[in-house]
Design a protein around this motif. Structure first.
Motif: not given
Ligand SMILES: Cc1cc2nc3c(=O)[nH]c(=O)nc-3n(C[C@H](O)[C@H](O)[C@H](O)COP(=O)(O)O)c2cc1C
Length: 205
Positions: A9, A17, A96
């Motif tokens: 992340s 995550s 992402y």
């Molecule tokens: C730059 C970015 C791109 C993302 N792209 C997607 C995506 O393509 N599809 C989706 O379902 N969520 C997307 N998200 C949401 C993330 O998957 C979601 O916030 C997830 O919790 C991120 O995990 P993390 O909090 O461990 O970083 C995106 C978030 C960010 C910050």
């Protein structure tokens, strides 16, 4: 027993995550108190993108390496050594832009090395990282598991299998951007899945 936790992340310890991976590791530690836990945070220790120069270092003969190439090989060797020492691999895997974080891809590009983590044989490639178990904690804003849009699961599963790790469990927390209620449900379902993974017999009883 050694567990290697790789957090992908961009939000480091605050990532959803990472939090799920942390919850698993905390519960796992309780059952494995003597185990060593190693954490690799790809947001803080970013692996450089692979380029022709770096890849060239992987292919060069040991005696023919320049000082720069030697440093690249040593860096990759250290990542591989850390992975080889792990009996259990835990991966915090956000989605992402429909894929795995680029930091994770850069890491994989530095640990997938012929002769070190896989080898070519008459029957095709064979993974050398055998005897490991992997747990993947996948978080997404939307809902993709089980659909063609979930490019992550196939990629991570195939990549790990290619390296010899074919015992892989996925836990998903999806729909985290849909709304507060959906998010709370997804996270509590993921927590229940983690409990089942760590103490399956306690849940079944
Ligand atoms: C730059 C970015 C791109 C993302 N792209 C997607 C995506 O393509 N599809 C989706 O379902 N969520 C997307 N998200 C949401 C993330 O998957 C979601 O916030 C997830 O919790 C991120 O995990 P993390 O909090 O461990 O970083 C995106 C978030 C960010 C910050």
């Amino acid at each position: 027993m050694t567990l290697l936790q790789i957090n992908a992340s961009i939000f480091s310890n605050h990532g959803q995550s990472t939090r799920l991976a942390d919850e698993f590791v905390t519960a796992w530690r309780a059952s494995n108190p003597d185990a060593k836990v190693v954490v690799r945070n790809l947001a803080e220790e970013t692996v450089p993108h692979l380029n022709a120069e770096r890849f060239g270092a992987f292919l060069a003969k040991p005696g023919e390496l320049s000082v720069e190439q030697q440093a690249v090989v040593e860096y990759s060797d250290a990542l591989i050594d850390e992975l080889k020492r792990a009996d259990v691999l835990v991966l915090g895997l956000p989605m992402y832009n429909f894929g795995v974080p680029s930091t994770l891809k850069a890491y994989i590009d530095h640990i997938a090395r012929a002769g070190a983590t896989f080898k070519y044989t008459d029957k095709g490639p064979v993974g050398l990282l055998t005897g490991k178990k992997a747990y993947v904690f996948a978080t997404r804003g939307g809902l993709y598991a089980g659909t063609a849009l979930d490019t992550q699961t196939a990629y991570v599963r195939d990549m790990l299998r290619f390296l010899g790790i074919d015992d892989v469990e996925f836990v998903y927390a999806e729909g985290l951007a849909i709304g507060a209620e959906r998010k709370a449900t997804a996270l509590s379902e993921a927590q229940r899945a983690i409990e089942r993974l760590v103490v399956p017999e306690a849940i079944a009883a």
